[in-house]
Design a protein around this motif. Sequence first.
Motif, PDB file in Angstrom:
ATOM      1  N   TRP A 234      29.014  71.124  22.512  1.00 50.61           N
ATOM      2  CA  TRP A 234      28.356  71.479  21.310  1.00 50.61           C
ATOM      3  C   TRP A 234      29.293  70.603  20.175  1.00 50.61           C
ATOM      4  O   TRP A 234      29.278  70.869  19.118  1.00 50.61           O
ATOM      5  CB  TRP A 234      28.505  72.777  20.809  1.00 50.61           C
ATOM      6  CG  TRP A 234      29.996  73.363  20.851  1.00 50.61           C
ATOM      7  CD1 TRP A 234      31.049  73.331  19.674  1.00 50.61           C
ATOM      8  CD2 TRP A 234      30.633  74.025  21.952  1.00 50.61           C
ATOM      9  NE1 TRP A 234      32.044  73.823  20.073  1.00 50.61           N
ATOM     10  CE2 TRP A 234      32.014  74.556  21.384  1.00 50.61           C
ATOM     11  CE3 TRP A 234      30.206  74.615  23.180  1.00 50.61           C
ATOM     12  CZ2 TRP A 234      32.670  75.081  22.185  1.00 50.61           C
ATOM     13  CZ3 TRP A 234      31.110  75.251  24.060  1.00 50.61           C
ATOM     14  CH2 TRP A 234      32.486  75.429  23.538  1.00 50.61           C
ATOM     15  N   ASP A 235      30.158  69.343  20.653  1.00 45.54           N
ATOM     16  CA  ASP A 235      30.880  68.912  20.020  1.00 45.54           C
ATOM     17  C   ASP A 235      30.192  68.239  18.665  1.00 45.54           C
ATOM     18  O   ASP A 235      30.771  68.158  17.577  1.00 45.54           O
ATOM     19  CB  ASP A 235      31.412  67.676  20.893  1.00 45.54           C
ATOM     20  CG  ASP A 235      32.688  68.259  21.749  1.00 45.54           C
ATOM     21  OD1 ASP A 235      33.191  69.254  21.399  1.00 45.54           O
ATOM     22  OD2 ASP A 235      33.058  67.514  22.541  1.00 45.54           O
ATOM     23  N   LEU A 236      28.995  67.846  18.845  1.00 41.83           N
ATOM     24  CA  LEU A 236      28.237  67.115  17.551  1.00 41.83           C
ATOM     25  C   LEU A 236      27.976  68.109  16.555  1.00 41.83           C
ATOM     26  O   LEU A 236      27.440  67.682  15.522  1.00 41.83           O
ATOM     27  CB  LEU A 236      27.094  66.307  18.217  1.00 41.83           C
ATOM     28  CG  LEU A 236      27.502  65.035  19.211  1.00 41.83           C
ATOM     29  CD1 LEU A 236      26.116  64.263  19.532  1.00 41.83           C
ATOM     30  CD2 LEU A 236      28.184  64.065  18.324  1.00 41.83           C
ATOM     31  N   ALA A 237      28.105  69.249  16.957  1.00 39.93           N
ATOM     32  CA  ALA A 237      27.774  70.347  15.744  1.00 39.93           C
ATOM     33  C   ALA A 237      29.199  70.987  15.003  1.00 39.93           C
ATOM     34  O   ALA A 237      28.914  71.866  14.583  1.00 39.93           O
ATOM     35  CB  ALA A 237      26.811  71.708  16.430  1.00 39.93           C
ATOM     36  N   ARG A 238      30.149  70.424  15.695  1.00 42.46           N
ATOM     37  CA  ARG A 238      31.491  71.021  15.095  1.00 42.46           C
ATOM     38  C   ARG A 238      31.486  70.967  13.297  1.00 42.46           C
ATOM     39  O   ARG A 238      32.050  71.902  12.869  1.00 42.46           O
ATOM     40  CB  ARG A 238      32.685  70.184  15.558  1.00 42.46           C
ATOM     41  CG  ARG A 238      32.858  70.607  16.926  1.00 42.46           C
ATOM     42  CD  ARG A 238      34.345  70.074  17.599  1.00 42.46           C
ATOM     43  NE  ARG A 238      34.470  70.103  19.004  1.00 42.46           N
ATOM     44  CZ  ARG A 238      35.107  71.280  19.427  1.00 42.46           C
ATOM     45  NH1 ARG A 238      35.461  72.208  18.670  1.00 42.46           N
ATOM     46  NH2 ARG A 238      35.269  71.338  20.704  1.00 42.46           N
ATOM     47  N   PRO A 239      31.063  70.049  12.916  1.00 41.50           N
ATOM     48  CA  PRO A 239      31.280  70.125  11.268  1.00 41.50           C
ATOM     49  C   PRO A 239      30.309  71.386  10.931  1.00 41.50           C
ATOM     50  O   PRO A 239      30.841  71.911   9.748  1.00 41.50           O
ATOM     51  CB  PRO A 239      30.498  68.681  10.764  1.00 41.50           C
ATOM     52  CG  PRO A 239      30.817  67.578  11.946  1.00 41.50           C
ATOM     53  CD  PRO A 239      30.674  68.596  13.182  1.00 41.50           C
ATOM     54  N   ALA A 240      29.325  71.599  11.218  1.00 41.61           N
ATOM     55  CA  ALA A 240      28.599  72.693  10.756  1.00 41.61           C
ATOM     56  C   ALA A 240      29.017  73.873  11.121  1.00 41.61           C
ATOM     57  O   ALA A 240      29.118  74.997  10.257  1.00 41.61           O
ATOM     58  CB  ALA A 240      26.928  72.712  11.010  1.00 41.61           C
ATOM     59  N   LEU A 241      29.712  74.172  12.323  1.00 40.68           N
ATOM     60  CA  LEU A 241      30.122  75.294  12.889  1.00 40.68           C
ATOM     61  C   LEU A 241      31.356  75.648  11.998  1.00 40.68           C
ATOM     62  O   LEU A 241      31.557  76.677  11.751  1.00 40.68           O
ATOM     63  CB  LEU A 241      30.515  75.131  14.227  1.00 40.68           C
ATOM     64  CG  LEU A 241      29.155  74.968  15.249  1.00 40.68           C
ATOM     65  CD1 LEU A 241      29.847  74.671  16.632  1.00 40.68           C
ATOM     66  CD2 LEU A 241      28.396  76.484  15.299  1.00 40.68           C
ATOM     67  N   ASP A 242      32.178  74.439  11.761  1.00 36.34           N
ATOM     68  CA  ASP A 242      33.433  74.819  10.986  1.00 36.34           C
ATOM     69  C   ASP A 242      33.210  75.206   9.590  1.00 36.34           C
ATOM     70  O   ASP A 242      33.586  76.078   8.975  1.00 36.34           O
ATOM     71  CB  ASP A 242      34.360  73.378  10.862  1.00 36.34           C
ATOM     72  CG  ASP A 242      34.665  73.013  12.093  1.00 36.34           C
ATOM     73  OD1 ASP A 242      35.016  73.862  12.950  1.00 36.34           O
ATOM     74  OD2 ASP A 242      35.154  71.827  12.347  1.00 36.34           O
TER      75      ASP A 242
END
Length: 268
Positions: free
Chosen positions: A29-37
Amino acid sequence: MLKDPKIAPRLIVFSDLDGTLLDHESYSWDLARPALDQMRALGIPLVLASSKTAAEIADLRSNLGFEDAPAIVENGAGVLEPGGDATADRSAHSAICAALSDLDPDLRRCFTGFSDWTIHELAQQTGLALDQAKSAARRHFSEPGLWRGTPEQRAIFETNLAQNGIFARQGGRYLTLSMGAIKADRMAEIVARFDPKPVTMALGDAPNDVEMIRAADHGVVVMNSHGPGLPALEGEATGRITRTVEPGPKGWNTAVLDRIAQLYTERG
């Protein structure tokens, strides 16, 4: 997040996993980290909704940092509460396996479920590590598997199982058998815990996500680069349902960040 139902968040995000939040091949899920953060910073709950078991989702939910939110497990057949453990009752799964055993052998051979494989075979088939495969095998409500028969055989297969209250749902990778509850049913139950009702967003890439996507205030079809994807859905013409340009977690990230920006700009 969801510990105090009196404090309703502005937005709740419901998300499928494989091919949606998780990369189809690497499960990253690395590419979703900005949204998750940003979701964690704003207190926006992430409700994972998958065909995965409670044992699989509990660890993933914790690693993502959303252990205070419930999760929808085994394709909607159950709910894993915040901090909760899976039920020990496996009667539903046993009933599914028994119904499969009662099928005509030629028809039964067309479906190979997780319970038909050893842990090592399951790991090889799914690409999971052995410990993850063990969690995937701990099913309580459903039986995913691969269909290798003809469409005509599948129609007979599903009709026979339906006589026992068992229904088939096609995901991005597996055909999952369960007793009928779907992700959208659990989504409605979770949203009903809040007053006022928060805005709902649902993201998915496969046929078993369609009802959840349709039921959300804003649905997102995540591009599936490993299959035919989903046909046009009612709501796309008005913009209530949108599609990502990029597949998997990259598309997921863009869609969630865009929705957060729109919602928080609108309401201040």
